[in-house]
Design a protein around this motif. Structure first.
Motif, short mmCIF file in Angstrom:
data_model
loop_
_atom_site.label_atom_id
_atom_site.label_comp_id
_atom_site.label_asym_id
_atom_site.label_seq_id
_atom_site.Cartn_x
_atom_site.Cartn_y
_atom_site.Cartn_z
N GLY A 124 57.84 32.22 42.56
CA GLY A 124 59.29 32.08 42.55
C GLY A 124 59.84 31.97 41.14
N HIS A 125 59.05 32.40 40.16
CA HIS A 125 59.42 32.22 38.75
C HIS A 125 58.57 33.19 37.93
N LEU A 126 59.01 33.43 36.70
CA LEU A 126 58.26 34.29 35.78
C LEU A 126 57.25 33.45 35.02
N LEU A 127 55.98 33.77 35.15
CA LEU A 127 54.93 33.01 34.48
C LEU A 127 54.27 33.87 33.39
N PRO A 128 53.82 33.24 32.30
CA PRO A 128 53.31 34.01 31.16
C PRO A 128 51.97 34.67 31.44
N VAL A 129 51.82 35.85 30.87
CA VAL A 129 50.57 36.60 30.93
C VAL A 129 49.69 36.14 29.77
N VAL A 173 54.25 36.95 38.86
CA VAL A 173 55.08 36.14 39.75
C VAL A 173 54.37 35.78 41.05
N ARG A 174 53.18 36.33 41.25
CA ARG A 174 52.39 36.03 42.46
C ARG A 174 50.92 36.20 42.12
N ALA A 175 50.06 35.63 42.95
CA ALA A 175 48.62 35.73 42.73
C ALA A 175 47.92 35.51 44.06
N LEU A 199 41.20 39.01 35.91
CA LEU A 199 42.54 38.50 35.66
C LEU A 199 43.09 37.79 36.90
N ALA A 200 42.82 38.36 38.08
CA ALA A 200 43.30 37.77 39.33
C ALA A 200 42.75 36.36 39.52
N LEU A 201 41.49 36.16 39.20
CA LEU A 201 40.89 34.85 39.38
C LEU A 201 41.54 33.81 38.48
N THR A 202 41.79 34.18 37.22
CA THR A 202 42.40 33.21 36.30
C THR A 202 43.85 32.93 36.67
N GLN A 203 44.62 33.96 37.05
CA GLN A 203 46.01 33.75 37.40
C GLN A 203 46.15 32.96 38.70
N THR A 204 45.25 33.22 39.64
CA THR A 204 45.31 32.48 40.91
C THR A 204 44.98 31.01 40.70
N ALA A 205 44.00 30.74 39.84
CA ALA A 205 43.64 29.34 39.57
C ALA A 205 44.82 28.60 38.94
N LEU A 206 45.52 29.25 38.01
CA LEU A 206 46.68 28.62 37.38
C LEU A 206 47.80 28.41 38.38
N LEU A 207 48.16 29.44 39.12
CA LEU A 207 49.28 29.33 40.05
C LEU A 207 48.98 28.32 41.16
N SER A 208 47.74 28.29 41.61
CA SER A 208 47.36 27.32 42.64
C SER A 208 47.51 25.89 42.13
N PRO A 230 70.29 47.72 35.80
CA PRO A 230 69.61 46.81 36.73
C PRO A 230 68.43 46.13 36.05
N HIS A 231 68.34 44.82 36.25
CA HIS A 231 67.32 43.98 35.61
C HIS A 231 66.46 43.36 36.70
N GLY A 232 65.23 43.84 36.85
CA GLY A 232 64.36 43.38 37.92
C GLY A 232 63.67 42.07 37.59
N VAL A 233 63.36 41.29 38.63
CA VAL A 233 62.71 39.99 38.43
C VAL A 233 61.49 39.80 39.34
N SER A 234 61.15 40.78 40.17
CA SER A 234 60.12 40.53 41.18
C SER A 234 58.93 41.48 41.15
N LEU A 235 58.89 42.44 40.23
CA LEU A 235 57.78 43.38 40.21
C LEU A 235 56.45 42.71 39.86
N GLY A 236 56.49 41.79 38.90
CA GLY A 236 55.25 41.15 38.49
C GLY A 236 54.31 42.10 37.79
N LEU A 237 54.82 42.83 36.81
CA LEU A 237 54.01 43.84 36.12
C LEU A 237 52.81 43.25 35.39
N GLY A 238 52.88 41.96 35.04
CA GLY A 238 51.77 41.32 34.37
C GLY A 238 50.74 40.73 35.32
N GLY A 239 50.93 40.93 36.62
CA GLY A 239 49.98 40.42 37.60
C GLY A 239 48.77 41.32 37.72
#
Length: 457
Positions: free
Chosen positions: A110-115, A95-97, A325-334, A55-64
């Motif tokens: 809805g997609h894999l984004l780079p850490v 994958v979320r922020a 990290l949350a602040l930077t990832q949220t700014a990018l995803l937004s 099984p290959h997961g796509v939604s955990l978002g381990l880099g979030g």
């Protein structure tokens, strides 16, 4: 590590072809697309034949920035057990922020984004992976992803980042050579340098996939034939180590089975070519000594993988790191999905390409999970959805997104034909309630509801 051999990504559209395809030693399935209690018959038959299923997961978002969701971890563990898998895999991505860490609305990519390859991001990723390892019944391997954009101020190369990650956690690596090619075209990163820095003994298996180039940007589509440069990177990898497994990924635009078999043959040839070069390389005593030393250095040490109980001070520091990290990832995803200003240091043109790609993928996936919508709306579906996506970021999964889009289309009064409005309204009513609506005439439903009210009195 278990030897897997040569495999292919199992998808419902090619299930029959995969079952009859010669030389397939194992398959990989998207974890979120299978239900442990109702496995597809094709997967059951493959397992009965002794074919390994991973099984290959796509939604955990381990880099979030957030800690891994316990429900998602439990679901991944259930799929590993139901499939009798020797390992599970996920991605080094977010994958979320948003959410509590930033006191802002939750956003889904809805997609894999780079850490970002920074020490903060690595610290959070290591902690999240340790949590996942503790929750899973089998070993975990994580995959390097493809990216259209680069983070400003990165402190490590991809190879160094992956090396430190494996060294600190003992996690296995799923190396996607197609993603190394993508990052070469899009970000100017040398695949050979990345391979040279990798802890080769940590490799669990390898992904191979196709894509296409448009206006100088490589799109990792998983819907096109594997190009020669990707096979050359596979050969380079095989000249350094014999990977336990190699898998061909194809997610859509499926060709005839003979073409897929041809791609598997090309993968085997690339591996054999690399194996020959590895034999020549190992015959040189100086190279052999160097390789042995490197392998010893790359093996995660017991000291690096053992985690002491966190103190109050370390927990507080971890919370601060996660918040940064949350602040930077949220700014990018937004900026990508909500149209907010582009964070300083990012390439605006590339962010525009990524934003359009995310909206297009979102429209495509919603059309798959809710195939009635393109039928009801016809040719107007895609432009209508893209216009909707521009001002309405995804805050939950794709099924919720489909309902929200339908509701928006109805409330916006943009549907000119009465029959289209009626069909969309019926579709929305059928799926938005706690239970499916009964398919009875309205008068019958009203009469029965009235009778129930009178009986209660």
């Amino acid at each position: 590590m278990e030897r897997l051999g040569t495999g292919i990504g199992w998808r419902p559209e090619i299930a029959g072809a995969v079952e009859s395809m010669p030389g397939v030693d194992w398959v990989e399935v998207v974890a979120e697309n299978v239900c442990p209690g109702h496995l597809p018959e094709s997967l059951r038959r493959l397992r009965e034949r002794g074919v390994t299923v991973v099984p290959h997961g796509v939604s955990l978002g381990l880099g979030g920035a957030d800690r891994p969701d316990e429900g998602r971890l439990t679901a991944l563990a259930e799929r590993a057990e139901a499939l009798g898998s020797p390992l599970v895999t996920e991605h080094i991505a977010f994958v979320r922020a948003g959410g509590p860490l930033t006191a802002s609305p939750r956003l889904e990519a809805g997609h894999l984004l780079p850490v970002p390859r920074t020490r903060d991001a690595l610290d959070v990723l290591c902690a999240n992976i340790r949590a996942a390892q503790d929750a899973l019944p089998v070993p975990l391997a994580v995959e390097n992803i493809a990216a259209l954009i680069s983070w400003p101020g990165e402190e490590m190369t991809e190879g160094q980042f992956l090396y430190d990650l494996a060294d600190r956690t003992g996690v296995r690596l799923l190396i996607d050579v197609a993603n190394l090619h993508t990052n070469h075209v899009n970000r100017g990163e040398d695949p050979a340098e990345a391979l040279a820095d990798l802890p080769l003994e940590a490799i669990a298996y390898v992904h191979v996939a196709g894509g296409f180039e448009r206006d100088g940007v490589w799109h990792d589509s998983h819907a096109h034939p594997v190009p020669r440069p990707v096979l050359d990177i596979l050969t380079d990898l095989a000249s350094r180590v014999s990977p336990p497994g190699v898998l061909l990924e194809r997610d859509e635009n499926f060709p005839e089975p003979a073409e897929l078999e041809g791609e598997l043959g090309a993968i085997r040839e690339a591996l054999e070519k690399g194996g020959g070069a590895r034999t020549t390389r190992s015959a040189d005593p100086a190279r052999a000594a160097s390789a042995t030393s490197a392998a010893s250095a790359s093996a995660p040490s017991a000291a690096s993988t053992s985690a002491a109980p966190p103190s109050a001070a370390s927990t507080s520091a971890d919370d601060l790191t996660r918040q940064r990290l949350a602040l930077t990832q949220t700014a990018l995803l937004s900026a990508l999905v909500a149209g907010t200003p582009v964070p300083e240091g990012f390439d605006r043109v590339r962010l525009g390409v990524q934003a359009r790609a995310l909206a297009g993928k979102r429209a495509d996936v919603v059309a798959k999970v809710a195939p009635e919508l393109p039928v009801i709306l016809g040719a107007s579906y895609r432009p209508a959805f893209l216009a909707y996506a521009h001002g309405h970021p995804m805050t939950d999964g794709y099924r919720h997104d489909a309902l929200a889009f339908a509701e928006h289309a109805l409330l916006a009064h943009q549907l000119e034909e009465a029959s289209t409005r009626r069909q969309l309204h019926e579709w929305w009513l059928e799926r938005s309630g706690p239970a499916p609506r009964a398919h009875r005439p309205a008068a019958v439903r009203l009469a029965r509801a009235t009778r129930r009210v009178l009986l209660r009195r």
